[in-house]
Design an enzyme around this catalytic site. Structure first.
Site, mmCIF file in Angstrom:
data_model
loop_
_atom_site.group_PDB
_atom_site.id
_atom_site.type_symbol
_atom_site.label_atom_id
_atom_site.label_comp_id
_atom_site.label_asym_id
_atom_site.label_seq_id
_atom_site.Cartn_x
_atom_site.Cartn_y
_atom_site.Cartn_z
ATOM 1 C CE LYS A 1 -3.930 -2.038 2.636
ATOM 2 N NZ LYS A 1 -5.068 -1.642 3.797
ATOM 3 C CD GLU B 1 -20.002 -6.067 6.964
ATOM 4 O OE1 GLU B 1 -18.955 -5.321 6.939
ATOM 5 O OE2 GLU B 1 -20.193 -7.229 6.584
ATOM 6 N NE ARG C 1 -21.666 -6.598 3.172
ATOM 7 C CZ ARG C 1 -20.365 -7.122 3.020
ATOM 8 N NH1 ARG C 1 -19.068 -6.291 2.727
ATOM 9 N NH2 ARG C 1 -19.960 -8.384 1.666
#
Length: 628
Positions: free
Chosen positions: A275, A361, A389
C-alpha cells in the site's frame, strides 16, 4: 506513454519492455491527481502494476474484470478511457470513486462493499459457459476482503465447478519477504506454464485406472507444493494455486498471467503488493493515506491536531472510553472499521475488551449476541451501510431473543463523496419494523453522548444512529444523563405548523421554523414514538411536517403517519426526507440540497404544501405574499 493510452487496446500495442515506464507514469499521474482532488490513495498506489498487467494480458472488457470494493480501481479507471476526468472523481457529476456499470463498459460490476468480487466473477464465468463463450472472468480481491464469509462461500462454490475463473489475491498487508524471490518467481512460472499443466492433466488420465496410484500422485503433488508454497489450502478448495509473487514486477506478472490465461477452471494467483507504493509517507502510514482530502505532495498530510468541534465519531469514541471506565461489562466490537468508527483509543486503553472481527458484519452481530447471553454489554460500532449486511443476525440473533446489544450506527444518512453504495439512508426504515428495538437519532453532539448512555442502560436491543462529520458545534456534557424512553422536546413554539425533527438536520430545521414561525420539536426517539406529544401537536396545529435524514418510505415520518391513522386523528402531514432514489456522490451539502433538505428548500416545500391543504384564511401568516 500514458498520454497515448486511451483504452486497454492501446496498452496492448506496446512492447512488454515498455510496461515499467507506463507504470512509473501512471503512478506519478495518480500522485498528482489524487493529491489534488482527494480520494482513495494508498490502496491505488499499490495496484498500478497489477492493473497494467491485467489489462495488457486479458481482452477486457470481453474478458470480465471485477475489482473488489473499488478502493484499488483508480489505475483501472485511468487505463479505460477516464484519464482526463480523474480530477472530478467523487465530486458532483464527476467520476465515481468506485467501479460503476453505468460509467464504463470496463466496469463490469458495481461495487462499494467488500468481498463480492469472487461471487460476481463466478456468475459471469458461469454465464459465459452457458452461452458457449471462451471468455475469462477475473476477480481481484484484497487480503482484507478475504476475512468476509461471502468470499469463502464463493470459493467453496467455485472450487466445485469447472468455470473459467481466475481469482487474484492482492495481498497488501504483508511486506515482500525474502521468499518472494528468484526461486518463487521460477516456481510460479513453472507451475503456471503449459508443461506443468499438461503433465498434471495427462498424469491424471494415466493414473486414473489405478485408485492407489492416482491417490499417491495427488498426495505427492500436494506435498511438494506444500514444501515450496505458502499453503495448499486453496488447492483443497478446488483451486489451482500460484504464487506468491511480487505484485510490483509488471513483466513477471504479465508472463505468469499469460500462462494462467491458457489454463481452464478455477485458479488463484497470490500477489504481494505494498500500500502506498512509490510515496514514502503513504508507505509508512497507509492507513492515514487510505482516503485523503486534497494535500500538498511535498509536505504530506499534516498530523498536527487541529482545534475544532468534535465529529460525531469522536463523540462516540469519548463516550465509549468513559463508559468502559464505569462498567467493566462493556465490550466493543467492530467489523474492520477501527479508525473509521472511532475505536483507536478504546483499543489501546482496553485491548482485552476490544474485538475487530474483520470484514464480517454478520459474525460481529452474532458474537455480540453471544456475549449478551452471558451478561456482558456489547457495543457494535458499525456504519449504517454495513449493518445492512447483518440484518438477519440483528433480527434473528439479537432482537428475537431481546438481547441488550447497543448498535452505534455511524455514517447514517447521506455521506457525501462515497455516494450511493455507502449512504446510510435506510437504517430507520429497516430497524423500525423490528420488534423490541429502541431507536434514537440525536440532533447534536451532546445529545449523541446522552443517547449512547441511555442505550447502554437498557436491557433490550438499542440503536443510536448519527451522521458523518461534525454536528452543530455543541460541546458534550461530561455528565451522562439517561433520557426518558419515547419522550421528545419542544425547541420552539410557533403557530399552525409543527415541524417534527428526527435526527441531525437541526440547523436547517431551525432556520425553516424561524422563517415559517413554526413549532419545532426534537422527537429524539424514532421508536418508541412520543405519541402523547404527537397527539398534542395535532390538536394545536393545522399541519404536521416530519423531517429526517433517511428514506421517506418506511422512515420515521411513516411511523408518525401510522400512529395518526391508528389513533383516528385526521390532520394534513408532509413527510420530508430522502426521496425514493439513489443519491449519487457529491458534497453532503450538495446532496442535502438535491434532496430538498436544506433550509431554503424546506421553507419552499412546506409553503407549497400549505397552499394545497390549509384553508385560505390560515395561510396569511404563513405565505402572505402568495395569498396577496
Amino acid at each position: 506513454m500514458l498520454e497515448a493510452i486511451h483504452y486497454p487496446a492501446d496498452l496492448r500495442q506496446l512492447a512488454i519492455t515498455d510496461l515499467p515506464t507506463v507504470c512509473t507514469e501512471l503512478r506519478q499521474f495518480l500522485l498528482d491527481t489524487v493529491s489534488s482532488a482527494g480520494g482513495h490513495f494508498s490502496s491505488n498506489l499499490g495496484t498500478v502494476e497489477l492493473a497494467v498487467a491485467l489489462h495488457y494480458v486479458f481482452n477486457t472488457p470481453e474478458d470480465r474484470l471485477v475489482w473488489d470494493v473499488g478502493h484499488q480501481a483508480y489505475p483501472h479507471k485511468i487505463l479505460t478511457g477516464r484519464r482526463e476526468e480523474m480530477l472530478s472523481i467523487r465530486q458532483k457529476d464527476g467520476l465515481s470513486g468506485f467501479p460503476k456499470r453505468t460509467e464504463s463498459p470496463y466496469d463490469t460490476f458495481g461495487v462499494g462493499h467488500s468481498s463480492t468480487s469472487i461471487s460476481a466473477a463466478l456468475g459471469m464465468a458461469l454465464a459465459a459457459q452457458a452461452k458457449g463463450l471462451d471468455s475469462q472472468a477475473i476477480a481481484v480481491i484484497g487480503d482484507g476482503a478475504m476475512t468476509a464469509g461471502m468470499a469463502y462461500e464463493a470459493l467453496n462454490h467455485a472450487g466445485d465447478l469447472d468455470a473459467n475463473l481466475l481469482v487474484v489475491l492482492n495481498d497488501n498487508e504483508m511486506s515482500i519477504s525474502p521468499n518472494v524471490g528468484a526461486l518463487h518467481k521460477y516456481l510460479t512460472r513453472l507451475l503456471s506454464g503449459p508443461m506443468y499443466a499438461s503433465v498434471r492433466e495427462n498424469g491424471k488420465k494415466v493414473l486414473s485406472s489405478s485408485r492407489s496410484l492416482s491417490r499417491l500422485a495427488k498426495l505427492t503433488e500436494e506435498h511438494m507444493k506444500g514444501m515450496v508454497m505458502p499453503s495448499t489450502w486453496f488447492e483443497e478448495m478446488g483451486f489451482h494455486y500460484y504464487g506468491p509473487m511480487d505484485g510490483h514486477d509488471v513483466t513477471e506478472m504479465v508472463s505468469v498471467l499469460q500462462n494462467l490465461k491458457q489454463i481452464k477452471g478455477p485458479r488463484l494467483l497470490h500477489v504481494i503488493t505494498q500500500k502506498g507504493k512509490g510515496y514514502e509517507p503513504a508507505e509508512n502510514d497507509p492507513c492515514m493515506y487510505h482516503g485523503v482530502s486534497p494535500f500538498d505532495l511535498d509536505k504530506g498530510i499534516s498530523t498536527l491536531a487541529k482545534k475544532s468541534t468534535p465529529t460525531y465519531t469522536q463523540v462516540f469514541s469519548e463516550w465509549l472510553c468513559d463508559m468502559a471506565a464505569q462498567d467493566e461489562r462493556l465490550m466493543a466490537i467492530t467489523p474492520a472499521m477501527c479508525e473509521g468508527s472511532g475505536l483507536v483509543r478504546f483499543a489501546k486503553e482496553y485491548p482485552e475488551r476490544y474485538f475487530d472481527v474483520g470484514i464480517a458484519e454478520q459474525h460481529a452481530v452474532t458474537v455480540a449476541a453471544g456475549m449478551a447471553c452471558e451478561g456482558l454489554k456489547p457495543v457494535v460500532a458499525i456504519y449504517s451501510t454495513f449493518l445492512q449486511r447483518a440484518y438477519d443476525q440483528l433480527l434473528h440473533d439479537v432482537a428475537i431473543q431481546n438481547l441488550p446489544v447497543v448498535f452505534a450506527i455511524d455514517r447514517a444518512g447521506l455521506v457525501g463523496a462515497d455516494g450511493a453504495t455507502h449512504s446510510g439512508n435506510y437504517d430507520l426504515s429497516y430497524l423500525r419494523c423490528v420488534p423490541n428495538m429502541v431507536i434514537m437519532a440525536p440532533t447534536d453532539e451532546n445529545e449523541c453522548r446522552q443517547m449512547l448512555y441511555t442505550a447502554f442502560k437498557q436491557n433490550v436491543p438499542t440503536a443510536v444512529r448519527y451522521p458523518r462529520g461534525k454536528g452543530v458545534g455543541i460541546t458534550p456534557n461530561p455528565t451522562m444523563t439517561e433520557y426518558e424512553l419515547g419522550k421528545g422536546e419542544v425547541l420552539r413554539k410557533g403557530k399552525r405548523i409543527a415541524l417534527l425533527l428526527f435526527g441531525s438536520l437541526l440547523a436547517d430545521a431551525r432556520l425553516a421554523a424561524d422563517e415559517l414561525d413554526a413549532t419545532l420539536v426534537n422527537m429524539r426517539f424514532v421508536k418508541p414514538l412520543d405519541e402523547a406529544l404527537i397527539q398534542t401537536l395535532a390538536q394545536t396545529h393545522e399541519l404536521l411536517v416530519t423531517l429526517e435524514d433517511n428514506a421517506v418510505m418506511g422512515g420515521a415520518g411513516s411511523g408518525v403517519n401510522e400512529y395518526l391513522a391508528q389513533a383516528g386523528i385526521t390532520i394534513p402531514v408532509l413527510n420530508i426526507g430522502i426521496p425514493d432514489d439513489y443519491i449519487e456522490h457529491a458534497l453532503r451539502e450538495e446532496q442535502l440540497a438535491l434532496c430538498g433538505l436544506d433550509a431554503v428548500s424546506l421553507v419552499q416545500r412546506i409553503r407549497e404544501h400549505a397552499l394545497k391543504v390549509l384553508p385560505l384564511q390560515e395561510l396569511v401568516a404563513i405565505v402572505p405574499k402568495v395569498v396577496a
